[in-house]
Design a protein around this motif. Structure first.
Motif, PDB file in Angstrom:
ATOM      1  N   GLY A 284       0.829  -1.205   0.000  1.00 52.72           N
ATOM      2  CA  GLY A 284       0.000   0.000   0.000  1.00 52.72           C
ATOM      3  C   GLY A 284       0.857   1.245   0.000  1.00 52.72           C
ATOM      4  O   GLY A 284       1.870   1.318   0.703  1.00 52.72           O
ATOM      5  N   TYR A 286       0.701   5.318   0.708  1.00 52.96           N
ATOM      6  CA  TYR A 286      -0.169   6.256   1.407  1.00 52.96           C
ATOM      7  C   TYR A 286       0.476   7.641   1.452  1.00 52.96           C
ATOM      8  O   TYR A 286       1.558   7.826   2.039  1.00 52.96           O
ATOM      9  CB  TYR A 286      -0.446   5.767   2.833  1.00 52.96           C
ATOM     10  CG  TYR A 286      -0.994   4.351   2.872  1.00 52.96           C
ATOM     11  CD1 TYR A 286      -2.335   4.099   2.590  1.00 52.96           C
ATOM     12  CD2 TYR A 286      -0.159   3.272   3.170  1.00 52.96           C
ATOM     13  CE1 TYR A 286      -2.841   2.797   2.609  1.00 52.96           C
ATOM     14  CE2 TYR A 286      -0.660   1.972   3.194  1.00 52.96           C
ATOM     15  CZ  TYR A 286      -1.997   1.746   2.910  1.00 52.96           C
ATOM     16  OH  TYR A 286      -2.492   0.454   2.929  1.00 52.96           O
ATOM     17  N   ASN A 287      -0.178   8.611   0.789  1.00 56.34           N
ATOM     18  CA  ASN A 287       0.268  10.012   0.793  1.00 56.34           C
ATOM     19  C   ASN A 287       1.752  10.148   0.456  1.00 56.34           C
ATOM     20  O   ASN A 287       2.488  10.921   1.072  1.00 56.34           O
ATOM     21  CB  ASN A 287      -0.008  10.660   2.152  1.00 56.34           C
ATOM     22  CG  ASN A 287      -1.490  10.791   2.425  1.00 56.34           C
ATOM     23  OD1 ASN A 287      -2.260  11.164   1.545  1.00 56.34           O
ATOM     24  ND2 ASN A 287      -1.902  10.449   3.635  1.00 56.34           N
ATOM     25  N   LYS A 301       1.551  13.332  -2.590  1.00 58.92           N
ATOM     26  CA  LYS A 301       0.390  12.701  -1.955  1.00 58.92           C
ATOM     27  C   LYS A 301      -0.269  11.633  -2.844  1.00 58.92           C
ATOM     28  O   LYS A 301      -1.471  11.648  -3.111  1.00 58.92           O
ATOM     29  CB  LYS A 301      -0.632  13.761  -1.549  1.00 58.92           C
ATOM     30  CG  LYS A 301      -0.099  14.731  -0.505  1.00 58.92           C
ATOM     31  CD  LYS A 301      -1.172  15.630   0.020  1.00 58.92           C
ATOM     32  CE  LYS A 301      -0.617  16.582   1.077  1.00 58.92           C
ATOM     33  NZ  LYS A 301      -0.035  15.886   2.237  1.00 58.92           N
ATOM     34  N   ASN A 303      -1.587   7.926  -3.651  1.00 54.80           N
ATOM     35  CA  ASN A 303      -2.162   6.796  -2.927  1.00 54.80           C
ATOM     36  C   ASN A 303      -2.590   5.711  -3.915  1.00 54.80           C
ATOM     37  O   ASN A 303      -3.291   5.999  -4.889  1.00 54.80           O
ATOM     38  CB  ASN A 303      -3.393   7.230  -2.123  1.00 54.80           C
ATOM     39  CG  ASN A 303      -3.053   8.189  -1.010  1.00 54.80           C
ATOM     40  OD1 ASN A 303      -2.694   7.780   0.085  1.00 54.80           O
ATOM     41  ND2 ASN A 303      -3.172   9.499  -1.283  1.00 54.80           N
ATOM     42  N   ASP A 305      -2.892   0.965  -4.158  1.00 54.22           N
ATOM     43  CA  ASP A 305      -2.568  -0.360  -3.630  1.00 54.22           C
ATOM     44  C   ASP A 305      -2.083  -1.254  -4.765  1.00 54.22           C
ATOM     45  O   ASP A 305      -2.503  -1.108  -5.915  1.00 54.22           O
ATOM     46  CB  ASP A 305      -3.799  -1.011  -2.990  1.00 54.22           C
ATOM     47  CG  ASP A 305      -4.251  -0.286  -1.736  1.00 54.22           C
ATOM     48  OD1 ASP A 305      -3.390   0.263  -1.023  1.00 54.22           O
ATOM     49  OD2 ASP A 305      -5.481  -0.259  -1.484  1.00 54.22           O
ATOM     50  N   GLY A 338       5.015  10.523   3.617  1.00 57.65           N
ATOM     51  CA  GLY A 338       4.143   9.388   3.362  1.00 57.65           C
ATOM     52  C   GLY A 338       4.863   8.076   3.611  1.00 57.65           C
ATOM     53  O   GLY A 338       6.054   8.043   3.969  1.00 57.65           O
TER      54      GLY A 338
END
Length: 619
Positions: A284, A286-287, A301, A303, A305, A338
């Motif tokens: 994952g 994230y940011n 930023k 994001n 998966d 992040g």
């Protein structure tokens, strides 16, 4: 416009061209294909008179101008625009708008055009050279892998430019989609010859495959017929009454064409080794943010998966952060902000062309591969070397003597020696030929794990991607869908000036394939229907002759015994039997001769018919 006649070139014992012939006519746009090392670039350089050939000729009209993409850098002007304007034809020096248009298409902003050309990266410097080639007043453009230095948007622009080009074109590229969009004819350097067809790479490769299939079947049939003839000669040579037939067979055997078995052409033939992964999510993001300087972040930023069995392609213009993203995922860079959260069991393999610099120049291909994993045993290393086209003694070549493309294949070999869950691939098709790209795509699609790949090759994008990370419009976005879905729903920024691209050849290709399959199936059915009964009859007659001659020999031996014992009754009966056997054998020989000749004639007829019928379809 250009005529190449009986061209020959050898390097030591290796024959590059053997009586190669090729005509490039007015308005021809040629896509030149062939295995790496088979002479595509050498042919370019021979046309340009940069390297010599052993014999033959290359002729072109007087004052015929060739525009060639140079790889070396020799800039003399203080700005990109001034440098490119040097290529404007005489009496067009004031039309700098043409240079601006080409530079814009190749990805230069207005500000970029007034910067010093020496301030740009190597890839952009090659783009400046490309702009000069496209601007000059050439009769034929000669472009050798121009898209190696272009991003996907520039490649799409160049495709439109070449489509509208009014002169001749000769193009080498591993990007099949790009080539087929630009060309009118395709030429293969294949087995030291040149093979030209009107149409796309698909049509050319189909034709080559069919021709080699027909050649091989013809060769097998000739060998089979030779063995049958040799068997006949050996079996019946001692028969005085068949001397004429035997001599006829001997003369026929001497006249029969000898076809050499086609040598095997090495190709990539491998599959990535996956490990079982039981969770649904591998990684994952994230940011995620990153920049080489605080003021100019490349990634902000972000994001997304990476799920099990994902096929994610990272696309966009050069210099926007695509390769940087892969380095972050491979933990070669640390995020500015992040997090990247990986599953604790996740094993990742990262491929990037620049890693060829880390190969030990003193090691062999085999040594590099076996050193990549403790679990890689000697035989496995040998097998992997063969799979990436270093079979036999080629696996013992030193890294220092390999070309860029060969070093890339060594890197692929090192990946194959390490099973993983996630492949991170940064432009894996650079330095590969079209056939090798095909093998790579098949290996990616068959891989049991997940793949994140940077590529500018639109055909590969269409065949692989199920999700995209897009660097465009000065932002990064995640698109959940295929590349064609992206083009249909969102598309690239500012492509309004693109010329309409050629329609897909897939429908035509499918029609051609179906047609050739139907013709081939019908001919094979007809041939089998005609020849099988004759072949069976020949076998039956030969067996009958063999059995009767065996019986005749046995009866003759009994006659000798009966004569010694003066068994008059048996002598009379056996003599009649012998005469009957001899008459039957004689008749069978005559029938065999007639049947064999009919079989030979019909075999030759169907061989010609199949060959002619394939050609009439247009292959």
């Amino acid at each position: 416009m250009i005529k190449i006649s009986n061209l020959n070139k050898s390097f030591g014992n290796r024959i590059l061209f053997d009586d190669l012939n090729l005509n490039i006519n007015a308005k021809d746009k040629i896509g030149l294909v062939g295995r790496n090392g088979h002479g595509k670039t050498s042919l370019f350089k021979m046309i340009l008179n940069k390297i010599d050939y052993d014999s033959g000729s290359i002729s072109m009209p007087k004052n015929y101008r060739l525009g060639y993409l140079e790889q070396h850098i020799n800039f003399t002007c203080p700005s990109v625009l001034e440098e490119v304007c040097l290529a404007l034809p005489i009496n067009q020096e004031d039309e700098k708008w043409k240079a601006e248009k080409i530079l814009s298409g190749l990805g230069f902003s207005t500000d970029d055009m007034y910067k010093n050309p020496l301030d740009f990266s190597g890839g952009y410097k090659i783009r400046i050279n490309l702009a000069k080639v496209l601007l000059q007043d050439a009769n034929m453009l000669m472009l050798d892998e121009p898209n190696n230095y272009l991003d996907i948007v520039a490649i799409r622009w160049l495709s439109g430019f070449l489509l509208s080009w009014q002169g001749e074109l000769m193009l080498i590229t591993h990007d099949r989609n790009f080539m087929d969009a630009c060309i009118t004819h395709c030429v293969a350097i294949h087995r030291t010859k040149a093979r030209k067809v009107e149409g796309t790479t698909y049509k050319l490769y189909e034709q080559l495959a069919k021709e080699e299939e027909i050649y091989e079947k013809t060769r097998v049939n000739i060998e089979k017929k030779k063995k049958q003839t040799e068997l006949f000669i050996r079996r019946f040579r001692a028969k005085a009454r068949l001397a004429g037939m035997v001599q006829s067979r001997i003369k026929s055997l001497e006249k029969q064409e000898n076809l050499e078995e086609l040598s095997k052409i090495d190709s990539l033939d491998f599959s990535f080794s996956g490990l079982n992964f039981y969770a649904s999510k591998m990684l994952g993001v994230y940011n995620l943010s990153f920049g080489y300087t605080k003021d100019l972040p490349l990634i902000k930023k972000l994001n997304f998966d990476i799920l099990k069995n994902d096929r994610i392609c990272v696309i966009g213009k050069n210099g926007k952060g695509k390769s940087t993203l892969l380095k972050l995922l491979a933990e070669r860079l640390n995020p500015s902000d992040g997090i990247i959260k990986k599953h604790p069991d996740l094993k990742t393999i990262y491929f990037v062309q620049s890693d060829t610099a880390n190969l030990n120049p003193k090691k062999t291909v085999y040594e590099e591969i076996i050193s990549s994993s403790p679990a890689c045993l000697p035989q496995k290393a040998r097998n992997i070397a063969g799979a990436v086209m270093f079979s036999g003694d080629d696996a013992l070549k030193k890294i220092e003597i390999l070309s860029g493309g060969e070093k890339s294949r060594v890197l692929l070999g090192k990946i194959l020696a390490n099973p993983c869950h996630l492949l991170l691939l940064d432009e894996p098709t650079n330095h590969l030929d079209i056939e090798s790209c095909e093998s790579l795509v098949e290996a990616i699609n068959e891989f049991s794990g997940s793949v994140v790949m940077v590529t500018h090759n639109e055909e590969i994008l269409r065949r692989v991607a199920t999700k995209l990370i897009v660097f465009d419009r000065d932002e990064i976005s995640v698109f959940d869908g295929t590349y064609q879905d992206f083009l249909d729903t969102k598309g690239w920024e500012d492509e309004s000036g693109m010329l309409k691209r050629k329609t897909s050849t897939q429908v035509v290709l499918k029609k051609d394939r179906n047609e050739i399959k139907k013709v081939k199936a019908k001919l094979i059915q007809d041939r089998s229907k005609e020849l099988k009964p004759l072949e069976e009859k020949v076998k039956t007659i030969e067996k009958d002759i063999f059995d009767l001659e065996k019986e005749l020999n046995l009866n003759t031996q009994q006659l000798i015994i009966a004569s010694t014992e003066k068994n008059i009754a048996f002598l009379s009966e056996s003599s009649k039997l012998n005469k009957g056997l001899k008459d039957k054998i004689e008749n069978l020989y005559k029938e065999l001769d007639v049947t064999t000749k009919i079989l030979e004639q019909k075999s030759e007829y169907f061989a010609r018919l199949i060959n002619d019928s394939i050609k009439t379809i247009g292959y």
